[in-house]
Design a protein around this motif. Sequence first.
Motif, mmCIF file in Angstrom:
data_model
loop_
_atom_site.group_PDB
_atom_site.id
_atom_site.type_symbol
_atom_site.label_atom_id
_atom_site.label_comp_id
_atom_site.label_asym_id
_atom_site.label_seq_id
_atom_site.Cartn_x
_atom_site.Cartn_y
_atom_site.Cartn_z
ATOM 1 N N VAL A 1 5.263 -16.875 17.862
ATOM 2 C CA VAL A 1 4.898 -15.486 17.554
ATOM 3 C C VAL A 1 6.122 -14.752 16.998
ATOM 4 C CG1 VAL A 1 4.042 -13.308 18.521
ATOM 5 C CG2 VAL A 1 3.152 -15.492 19.371
ATOM 6 N N ILE A 2 5.917 -14.097 15.859
ATOM 7 C CA ILE A 2 7.015 -13.322 15.252
ATOM 8 C C ILE A 2 6.572 -11.864 15.140
ATOM 9 C CG2 ILE A 2 8.466 -13.043 13.198
ATOM 10 C CD1 ILE A 2 7.970 -16.002 12.550
ATOM 11 N N ASP A 3 7.214 -10.982 15.889
ATOM 12 C CA ASP A 3 6.974 -9.546 15.726
ATOM 13 C C ASP A 3 7.956 -9.078 14.656
ATOM 14 O OD1 ASP A 3 7.011 -6.789 15.762
ATOM 15 O OD2 ASP A 3 6.708 -6.637 17.926
ATOM 16 N N ASN A 4 7.421 -8.770 13.469
ATOM 17 C CA ASN A 4 8.335 -8.458 12.356
ATOM 18 C C ASN A 4 8.480 -6.960 12.107
ATOM 19 O OD1 ASN A 4 6.063 -7.702 10.890
ATOM 20 N ND2 ASN A 4 5.905 -9.660 9.813
ATOM 21 N N SER A 5 8.142 -6.128 13.133
ATOM 22 C CA SER A 5 8.253 -4.666 12.970
ATOM 23 C C SER A 5 9.640 -4.278 12.469
ATOM 24 C CB SER A 5 8.024 -3.944 14.299
ATOM 25 O OG SER A 5 6.774 -4.251 14.815
ATOM 26 N N LYS A 6 10.654 -4.974 13.016
ATOM 27 C CA LYS A 6 12.016 -4.582 12.637
ATOM 28 C C LYS A 6 12.738 -5.687 11.875
ATOM 29 C CE LYS A 6 12.479 -1.251 16.295
ATOM 30 N NZ LYS A 6 12.741 -1.107 17.716
ATOM 31 N N MET A 7 11.975 -6.602 11.323
ATOM 32 C CA MET A 7 12.613 -7.709 10.594
ATOM 33 C C MET A 7 12.315 -7.580 9.108
ATOM 34 S SD MET A 7 11.572 -10.993 12.907
ATOM 35 C CE MET A 7 12.657 -12.286 12.292
ATOM 36 N N ALA B 1 3.022 -6.849 14.183
ATOM 37 C CA ALA B 1 3.927 -5.709 13.938
ATOM 38 C C ALA B 1 3.190 -4.465 14.404
ATOM 39 C CB ALA B 1 4.269 -5.587 12.448
ATOM 40 N N SER B 2 3.937 -3.362 14.575
ATOM 41 C CA SER B 2 3.284 -2.159 15.099
ATOM 42 C C SER B 2 2.240 -1.642 14.097
ATOM 43 C CB SER B 2 4.316 -1.074 15.389
ATOM 44 O OG SER B 2 4.613 -0.381 14.199
ATOM 45 N N ASP B 3 1.220 -0.947 14.624
ATOM 46 C CA ASP B 3 0.106 -0.482 13.777
ATOM 47 C C ASP B 3 0.595 0.389 12.613
ATOM 48 O OD1 ASP B 3 -1.385 -1.716 15.685
ATOM 49 O OD2 ASP B 3 -2.138 0.128 16.628
ATOM 50 N N HIS B 4 1.496 1.345 12.920
ATOM 51 C CA HIS B 4 1.922 2.277 11.870
ATOM 52 C C HIS B 4 2.783 1.584 10.815
ATOM 53 C CE1 HIS B 4 0.026 6.023 12.707
ATOM 54 N NE2 HIS B 4 0.255 5.864 14.006
ATOM 55 N N ILE B 5 3.594 0.663 11.247
ATOM 56 C CA ILE B 5 4.418 -0.066 10.266
ATOM 57 C C ILE B 5 3.520 -0.871 9.334
ATOM 58 C CG2 ILE B 5 6.044 -2.025 10.068
ATOM 59 C CD1 ILE B 5 7.660 -0.672 12.291
ATOM 60 N N ARG B 6 2.487 -1.473 9.881
ATOM 61 C CA ARG B 6 1.565 -2.264 9.051
ATOM 62 C C ARG B 6 0.824 -1.364 8.059
ATOM 63 N NH1 ARG B 6 -2.484 -5.051 12.003
ATOM 64 N NH2 ARG B 6 -2.282 -3.747 13.829
ATOM 65 N N ALA B 7 0.362 -0.218 8.555
ATOM 66 C CA ALA B 7 -0.388 0.693 7.674
ATOM 67 C C ALA B 7 0.511 1.208 6.554
ATOM 68 C CB ALA B 7 -0.958 1.849 8.483
ATOM 69 N N LYS B 8 1.748 1.521 6.887
ATOM 70 C CA LYS B 8 2.684 2.053 5.883
ATOM 71 C C LYS B 8 2.968 0.995 4.816
ATOM 72 C CE LYS B 8 6.082 5.016 4.591
ATOM 73 N NZ LYS B 8 6.438 4.406 3.341
ATOM 74 N N ARG B 9 3.138 -0.249 5.248
ATOM 75 C CA ARG B 9 3.401 -1.324 4.274
ATOM 76 C C ARG B 9 2.217 -1.497 3.320
ATOM 77 N NH1 ARG B 9 5.231 -5.861 8.583
ATOM 78 N NH2 ARG B 9 7.351 -5.196 8.982
ATOM 79 N N ARG B 10 1.019 -1.483 3.883
ATOM 80 C CA ARG B 10 -0.191 -1.661 3.064
ATOM 81 C C ARG B 10 -0.368 -0.482 2.100
ATOM 82 N NH1 ARG B 10 -3.046 -5.940 1.488
ATOM 83 N NH2 ARG B 10 -5.231 -5.489 1.196
#
Length: 229
Positions: free
Chosen positions: A204-210, A152-161
């Motif tokens: 591979v699953i890009d879950n940025s928008k999932m 997933a994108s870097d910012h989406i991952r950081a925001k989730r964490r």
Amino acid sequence: MRKIIIAIDGYASTGKSSLAKLLSSHLNYTYINSGSMYRAITYYAIRNKLIPLTKKNINSLIGLLSKIQLDYKINKSTGFSDIYLNGSNLESEIKSLEVSNYVSSVAEIPKIRKHVVEIQKSFQHKGGLVMDGRDIGSVVFPNADLKLFLTASDHIRAKRRFDELINEGYEINYDDIFNNIISRDKKDTERKDSPLIIPKDAVVIDNSKMSIIDQLNFIIKLIKSRFNF
Ligand code: DC
């Protein structure tokens, strides 16, 4: 019905453990968070003043591995296994930013990896297993029935964490979380011993928008089509 082994690997904070928990509940499988073992050993190293990881401290930590008993016990309120280190529940402590800041350095020590991978392999006999981490599909279970790789994108991952830790009551700032994620990915992908890679046969699953439910539905469909469940 045949019970399969599902390996979920991916970059830091891609939601591997949330997805693995949901998937294991859905299938009534055992879930093991492999990163919690590296985190528990890191916590032990911090508590025993073996950080910074000088050569001497690394040797001491390796020498102490036989004294570090790691167990998983079901937490009745969550229904998932919590990690125990020498009898103490560490499920909450291992998520601290202090542990996160050192864990990739501990996890790149080959003798520690060898020790941890042996423990992880011992779960194979359980049948019906979902394990998440960085080398599950490549090293721990190279014959896993299903390999998933999350990104997933870097910012989406950081925001989730960030949101997860704030919800748990940690006082943290977003930039520290963002930098920690980026530096852990770098260490995890560049280390010599079993680096984080995308196994050839992984989906591979890009879950940025999932949403997590979108991901679960996608995987259930995949399992049904591949294994005739
Ligand atoms: O999944 P996690 O973020 O809790 O993992 C913590 C660290 O442990 C991660 O930065 C790399 C390491 N790790 C690993 O090297 N191999 C695994 N199978 C799981 C985690």
